[in-house]
Design a protein around this motif. Structure first.
Motif, mmCIF file in Angstrom:
data_model
loop_
_atom_site.group_PDB
_atom_site.id
_atom_site.type_symbol
_atom_site.label_atom_id
_atom_site.label_comp_id
_atom_site.label_asym_id
_atom_site.label_seq_id
_atom_site.Cartn_x
_atom_site.Cartn_y
_atom_site.Cartn_z
ATOM 1 N N THR A 152 -1.932 8.992 3.655
ATOM 2 C CA THR A 152 -2.049 7.892 4.610
ATOM 3 C C THR A 152 -2.664 8.370 5.920
ATOM 4 O O THR A 152 -3.335 7.598 6.613
ATOM 5 C CB THR A 152 -0.680 7.254 4.880
ATOM 6 O OG1 THR A 152 0.227 8.256 5.359
ATOM 7 C CG2 THR A 152 -0.113 6.626 3.614
ATOM 8 N N ASN A 207 -5.541 2.756 -5.382
ATOM 9 C CA ASN A 207 -4.845 3.933 -5.890
ATOM 10 C C ASN A 207 -4.885 4.000 -7.410
ATOM 11 O O ASN A 207 -4.854 5.089 -7.987
ATOM 12 C CB ASN A 207 -3.378 3.928 -5.458
ATOM 13 C CG ASN A 207 -3.211 4.045 -3.958
ATOM 14 O OD1 ASN A 207 -2.346 3.422 -3.376
ATOM 15 N ND2 ASN A 207 -4.051 4.843 -3.314
ATOM 16 N N CYS A 239 -10.961 2.916 2.021
ATOM 17 C CA CYS A 239 -10.432 2.730 0.662
ATOM 18 C C CYS A 239 -9.449 3.835 0.320
ATOM 19 O O CYS A 239 -9.760 5.022 0.436
ATOM 20 C CB CYS A 239 -11.582 2.717 -0.344
ATOM 21 S SG CYS A 239 -11.034 2.763 -2.055
ATOM 22 N N SER A 240 -8.270 3.449 -0.146
ATOM 23 C CA SER A 240 -7.269 4.389 -0.631
ATOM 24 C C SER A 240 -7.431 4.532 -2.131
ATOM 25 O O SER A 240 -6.948 3.703 -2.905
ATOM 26 C CB SER A 240 -5.861 3.879 -0.292
ATOM 27 O OG SER A 240 -4.882 4.697 -0.883
ATOM 28 N N MET A 247 -6.848 -1.088 -1.107
ATOM 29 C CA MET A 247 -6.016 -0.227 -1.943
ATOM 30 C C MET A 247 -6.628 -0.132 -3.334
ATOM 31 O O MET A 247 -6.845 -1.140 -3.996
ATOM 32 C CB MET A 247 -4.592 -0.784 -2.032
ATOM 33 C CG MET A 247 -3.895 -0.889 -0.684
ATOM 34 S SD MET A 247 -3.834 0.676 0.212
ATOM 35 C CE MET A 247 -2.762 1.631 -0.857
#
Length: 355
Positions: A254, A298, A271-272, A296
């Motif tokens: 994060t 992930n 963008c995660s 997100m």
């Protein structure tokens, strides 16, 4: 009951080979696949081993059978299977969540055998989709599998799912010829995302990492426009005020999302993509740069739509699967593979499950 071997995580930090895992029995619409190889995922598999993956992301109760990047050959089909034949090649081969014998799977690809299903035949026979095996409405990305042509090398296919995730991610964040992209992380996924960003015509691609060797690969294989050695300079120092349309965190922190947002143009997106740890799931969103978006990603999305495109790129010689992994290790030496990844001596390891 027949049993099989597989890589099992018995508790956080404890990995072993077990030979008492129940061998799956294919149902009427299912096919049994003999697993040959399985890619070791530097992110997800380490999180499973370390106990830092959340149950919401799919972690099974320990002891759990490891691996989701498997490739193998169909050796048996159920009596109602019509669209799968013995000898077909598949990737992301499944086990049921409750494997039997006290085992679960997360996601079971490092076992001797797994299953795929003939969804097309099930639809033709009027079976409702909610009854399809391996589909999980909470985790649809892990309820699928992909058939690949027999001329695609099964060893390299241990990296194909990751490669397709990278291509789909670049498309999902909107990479095109008008976009400048900044990527944190030059491991196998970061390298892949960078390569596909360039293939989609991105205006500029910059990659940052702490490992100079990986940055050299980003220049050689992905042909990125700039690399940033984060062991020598901060991203802020290296960029000297330059801003981007897209920032992608492939590491899974994060803190990177917050930092990366500072390098966005107005209305850009951070963008995660890296898998976040179970103890790093919250952040102060007020610290995100104003007029930016957080996306997100992930967990993979539409990677199977990208797989056919990847196969054609491989066949055309535009993409080489061997660029995405550096070591092949026998399953019996699973600890060696883990150590190579932890020490960052390997780009990606392919586990040889069976001859």
């Amino acid at each position: 009951m027949e049993t099989m071997k597989g890589v099992v995580v018995t508790a956080p930090g404890q990995v072993c080979i077990r030979d008492d895992i129940p061998k799956p029995v294919c149902g009427d619409y299912e096919a049994l696949v003999h697993v040959k190889y399985c890619g070791f995922c530097n992110g997800t598999d380490l999180h499973i081993i370390d106990g830092t993956m959340t149950k919401e992301a799919g972690l099974g109760e320990y002891p759990t059978v490891l691996g989701h990047e498997s490739s193998g050959v169909v050796v048996e089909v159920g009596k109602k299977v019509r669209n799968i034949k013995i000898g077909d090649h598949y990737v992301h081969i499944n086990l049921y969540p409750e494997v039997g014998g006290g085992y679960t799977r997360t996601y079971g690809g490092m076992a001797d055998y797994g299953l795929v299903a003939d969804y097309e035949a099930m639809r033709e026979d009027g079976i409702p989709e909610e009854e399809f095996p391996f589909l999980n409405p909470q985790l649809p990305h892990y309820g699928k599998f992909g058939k690949i042509p027999e001329d695609i090398d099964l060893e390299g296919a241990g990296a194909l799912l990751s490669m397709s995730e990278c291509l789909s991610a670049a498309k999902n964040v909107g990479v095109d010829e008008t976009k400048k992209v900044l990527i944190y992380g030059a491991g196998p996924m970061g390298l892949g995302v960078a390569l596909y960003c360039k293939a989609l015509g991105a205006k500029k691609v910059v990659v940052g990492d702490l490992q100079p060797g990986r940055l050299e690969l980003a220049k050689k294989i992905a042909k990125v426009d700039q690399v940033v050695d984060l062991s020598k300079a901060t991203m802020k120092e290296a960029l000297n005020g330059e801003l981007f349309d897209i920032v992608m965190d492939i590491v899974g922190l994060t803190s990177i999302l917050l930092e990366g947002s500072q390098f966005l143009l107005p209305f850009g997106r951070v963008c995660s993509m890296g898998v976040l740890r179970s103890n790093d799931l919250q952040m102060n969103i007020q610290a995100l740069k104003n007029n930016t978006m957080l996306q997100m990603l992930n967990l993979p999305y539409q990677e199977y739509k990208a797989m056919d495109e990847n196969v054609e790129l491989i066949r055309a010689g535009k993409i080489s699967m061997k660029d995405f992994y550096s070591h092949v290790v026998d399953r019996e030496n699973i600890q060696e593979a883990i150590d190579l990844v932890r020490r960052k001596e390997a780009l990606k390891v392919i586990i040889k499950v069976n001859d």
